[in-house]
Motif scaffolding. Structure first.
Motif, PDB file in Angstrom:
ATOM      1  N   LEU A   4      33.010  26.966  25.109  1.00 58.63           N
ATOM      2  CA  LEU A   4      33.584  27.273  26.445  1.00 58.63           C
ATOM      3  C   LEU A   4      34.156  28.787  26.198  1.00 58.63           C
ATOM      4  CD1 LEU A   4      35.965  24.275  26.903  1.00 58.63           C
ATOM      5  CD2 LEU A   4      33.512  24.582  27.784  1.00 58.63           C
ATOM      6  N   VAL A   5      33.679  29.799  27.136  1.00 54.42           N
ATOM      7  CA  VAL A   5      33.770  30.871  26.808  1.00 54.42           C
ATOM      8  C   VAL A   5      34.723  31.591  28.261  1.00 54.42           C
ATOM      9  CG1 VAL A   5      33.158  33.413  26.497  1.00 54.42           C
ATOM     10  CG2 VAL A   5      32.017  31.385  25.478  1.00 54.42           C
ATOM     11  N   GLU A   6      36.040  31.949  28.166  1.00 52.54           N
ATOM     12  CA  GLU A   6      36.660  32.366  29.131  1.00 52.54           C
ATOM     13  C   GLU A   6      36.341  34.113  29.330  1.00 52.54           C
ATOM     14  OE1 GLU A   6      39.572  29.265  27.187  1.00 52.54           O
ATOM     15  OE2 GLU A   6      38.211  30.897  26.246  1.00 52.54           O
ATOM     16  N   SER A   7      36.768  34.430  30.488  1.00 53.21           N
ATOM     17  CA  SER A   7      36.602  35.855  30.898  1.00 53.21           C
ATOM     18  C   SER A   7      37.507  36.095  32.172  1.00 53.21           C
ATOM     19  CB  SER A   7      35.130  36.273  31.158  1.00 53.21           C
ATOM     20  OG  SER A   7      34.629  35.618  32.188  1.00 53.21           O
ATOM     21  N   GLY A   8      37.919  37.437  32.386  1.00 54.23           N
ATOM     22  CA  GLY A   8      38.448  37.712  33.605  1.00 54.23           C
ATOM     23  C   GLY A   8      39.935  37.940  33.430  1.00 54.23           C
ATOM     24  N   GLY A   9      40.566  37.722  32.405  1.00 59.66           N
ATOM     25  CA  GLY A   9      41.930  38.239  32.190  1.00 59.66           C
ATOM     26  C   GLY A   9      42.047  39.578  32.130  1.00 59.66           C
ATOM     27  N   GLY A  10      43.406  40.084  32.106  1.00 60.21           N
ATOM     28  CA  GLY A  10      43.562  41.412  32.302  1.00 60.21           C
ATOM     29  C   GLY A  10      45.139  41.769  32.612  1.00 60.21           C
ATOM     30  N   LEU A  11      45.353  43.127  32.839  1.00 62.11           N
ATOM     31  CA  LEU A  11      46.708  43.609  33.278  1.00 62.11           C
ATOM     32  C   LEU A  11      46.771  43.628  34.688  1.00 62.11           C
ATOM     33  CD1 LEU A  11      49.574  44.433  32.343  1.00 62.11           C
ATOM     34  CD2 LEU A  11      48.552  46.536  31.902  1.00 62.11           C
ATOM     35  N   VAL A  12      47.775  42.891  35.278  1.00 59.29           N
ATOM     36  CA  VAL A  12      47.681  43.253  36.742  1.00 59.29           C
ATOM     37  C   VAL A  12      49.154  43.356  37.199  1.00 59.29           C
ATOM     38  CG1 VAL A  12      45.783  41.756  37.209  1.00 59.29           C
ATOM     39  CG2 VAL A  12      47.826  40.653  37.033  1.00 59.29           C
ATOM     40  N   GLN A  13      49.461  43.983  38.198  1.00 56.31           N
ATOM     41  CA  GLN A  13      51.101  43.892  38.872  1.00 56.31           C
ATOM     42  C   GLN A  13      51.429  42.730  39.572  1.00 56.31           C
ATOM     43  OE1 GLN A  13      51.382  47.378  41.257  1.00 56.31           O
ATOM     44  NE2 GLN A  13      51.042  48.793  39.724  1.00 56.31           N
ATOM     45  N   ALA A  14      52.421  42.473  39.336  1.00 55.85           N
ATOM     46  CA  ALA A  14      53.110  41.337  40.203  1.00 55.85           C
ATOM     47  C   ALA A  14      52.678  41.478  41.637  1.00 55.85           C
ATOM     48  CB  ALA A  14      54.701  41.239  40.094  1.00 55.85           C
ATOM     49  N   GLY A  15      52.370  40.169  42.017  1.00 55.85           N
ATOM     50  CA  GLY A  15      51.983  40.080  43.325  1.00 55.85           C
ATOM     51  C   GLY A  15      50.437  40.244  43.686  1.00 55.85           C
ATOM     52  N   GLY A  16      49.589  40.738  42.462  1.00 60.52           N
ATOM     53  CA  GLY A  16      48.153  40.686  42.496  1.00 60.52           C
ATOM     54  C   GLY A  16      47.437  39.523  42.216  1.00 60.52           C
ATOM     55  N   SER A  17      46.107  39.611  41.918  1.00 62.53           N
ATOM     56  CA  SER A  17      45.380  38.464  41.822  1.00 62.53           C
ATOM     57  C   SER A  17      44.375  38.806  40.543  1.00 62.53           C
ATOM     58  CB  SER A  17      44.531  38.128  43.100  1.00 62.53           C
ATOM     59  OG  SER A  17      45.344  37.807  44.186  1.00 62.53           O
ATOM     60  N   LEU A  18      43.813  37.628  40.036  1.00 56.07           N
ATOM     61  CA  LEU A  18      42.982  37.610  38.907  1.00 56.07           C
ATOM     62  C   LEU A  18      42.009  36.366  39.257  1.00 56.07           C
ATOM     63  CD1 LEU A  18      44.581  38.691  35.716  1.00 56.07           C
ATOM     64  CD2 LEU A  18      43.041  39.873  37.054  1.00 56.07           C
ATOM     65  N   ARG A  19      40.766  36.479  38.927  1.00 56.52           N
ATOM     66  CA  ARG A  19      39.890  35.177  38.753  1.00 56.52           C
ATOM     67  C   ARG A  19      39.542  35.179  37.569  1.00 56.52           C
ATOM     68  NH1 ARG A  19      36.994  32.140  42.795  1.00 56.52           N
ATOM     69  NH2 ARG A  19      34.927  31.510  41.832  1.00 56.52           N
ATOM     70  N   LEU A  20      39.875  33.926  36.660  1.00 51.74           N
ATOM     71  CA  LEU A  20      39.385  33.398  35.507  1.00 51.74           C
ATOM     72  C   LEU A  20      38.009  32.876  35.724  1.00 51.74           C
ATOM     73  CD1 LEU A  20      42.626  32.583  33.679  1.00 51.74           C
ATOM     74  CD2 LEU A  20      41.815  35.013  33.910  1.00 51.74           C
ATOM     75  N   SER A  21      36.948  33.128  34.787  1.00 52.94           N
ATOM     76  CA  SER A  21      35.942  32.161  34.577  1.00 52.94           C
ATOM     77  C   SER A  21      35.814  31.672  33.165  1.00 52.94           C
ATOM     78  CB  SER A  21      34.777  32.829  34.840  1.00 52.94           C
ATOM     79  OG  SER A  21      34.698  33.477  35.915  1.00 52.94           O
ATOM     80  N   CYS A  22      35.267  30.222  33.152  1.00 50.92           N
ATOM     81  CA  CYS A  22      34.859  29.673  32.105  1.00 50.92           C
ATOM     82  C   CYS A  22      33.601  29.203  31.895  1.00 50.92           C
ATOM     83  CB  CYS A  22      35.926  28.534  31.754  1.00 50.92           C
ATOM     84  SG  CYS A  22      35.523  27.439  30.268  1.00 50.92           S
ATOM     85  N   ALA A  23      32.823  29.770  31.007  1.00 50.06           N
ATOM     86  CA  ALA A  23      31.353  29.451  31.141  1.00 50.06           C
ATOM     87  C   ALA A  23      31.288  28.442  29.884  1.00 50.06           C
ATOM     88  CB  ALA A  23      30.345  30.732  30.907  1.00 50.06           C
ATOM     89  N   ALA A  24      30.428  27.230  30.331  1.00 52.89           N
ATOM     90  CA  ALA A  24      30.486  26.160  29.313  1.00 52.89           C
ATOM     91  C   ALA A  24      28.806  26.114  28.900  1.00 52.89           C
ATOM     92  CB  ALA A  24      30.814  24.780  29.827  1.00 52.89           C
ATOM     93  N   SER A  25      28.508  25.839  27.624  1.00 49.92           N
ATOM     94  CA  SER A  25      27.050  25.639  27.078  1.00 49.92           C
ATOM     95  C   SER A  25      27.160  24.510  26.152  1.00 49.92           C
ATOM     96  CB  SER A  25      26.615  26.824  26.628  1.00 49.92           C
ATOM     97  OG  SER A  25      27.490  27.511  25.653  1.00 49.92           O
ATOM     98  N   GLY A  26      25.952  24.056  25.925  1.00 43.73           N
ATOM     99  CA  GLY A  26      26.079  22.943  24.933  1.00 43.73           C
ATOM    100  C   GLY A  26      26.506  21.753  25.179  1.00 43.73           C
ATOM    101  N   LEU A  27      26.906  21.594  26.380  1.00 44.86           N
ATOM    102  CA  LEU A  27      27.296  20.179  26.945  1.00 44.86           C
ATOM    103  C   LEU A  27      26.652  19.753  28.308  1.00 44.86           C
ATOM    104  CD1 LEU A  27      29.499  21.111  28.959  1.00 44.86           C
ATOM    105  CD2 LEU A  27      31.043  20.871  26.970  1.00 44.86           C
TER     106      LEU A  27
END
Length: 124
Positions: A4-27
């Motif tokens: 399970l590999v997460e991506s999309g994190g980072g530094l944002v200002q309050a009130g902002g948005s982020l979209r995290l992804s989790c790519a699964a393999s082997g299942l």
């Protein structure tokens, strides 16, 4: 190997948005309920969102309800966490988790696989 590999994190200002992804393999992705947990330094790891194997049912922690949305694309073997109206208290490492279909993924004792985490930092 299951990954399970997460991506999309980072530094944002309050009130902002982020979209995290989790790519699964082997299942067989659609055989698993998926969840998102977070852990801030010095704190316990807690569930913030969960989604059933089919995507028909979702659950959220009260602290993120109305701001976060969990979804999944079984064709892409990927689960997402859309985070809006971010607050400094959302700052944490976010972890993707998988539990066998029919089990409650929000219970960490039922989690079969964990991702390595992605850092989300929200500045004020």
């Amino acid at each position: 190997q299951v990954q399970l590999v997460e991506s999309g994190g980072g530094l944002v200002q309050a009130g902002g948005s982020l979209r995290l992804s989790c790519a699964a393999s082997g299942l067989t992705f659609s055989s698993y309920a998926m969840g998102w947990f977070r852990q801030a330094p010095g704190n316990e790891r807690i569930v913030v969102a969960a989604i059933s194997w089919s995507g028909d049912n979702t659950r959220y922690a009260d602290s993120v309800k109305g701001r976060f949305t969990v979804s999944r694309d079984n064709d892409k073997h990927t689960v997402y966490l859309q985070m809006n109206s971010l607050k400094p208290e959302d700052t944490a490492a976010y972890y993707c988790a998988a539990a066998y279909r029919g089990y409650d993924v929000s219970n960490p004792k039922r989690v079969a696989y964990w991702g390595q985490g992605t850092q989300v930092t929200v500045s004020s």
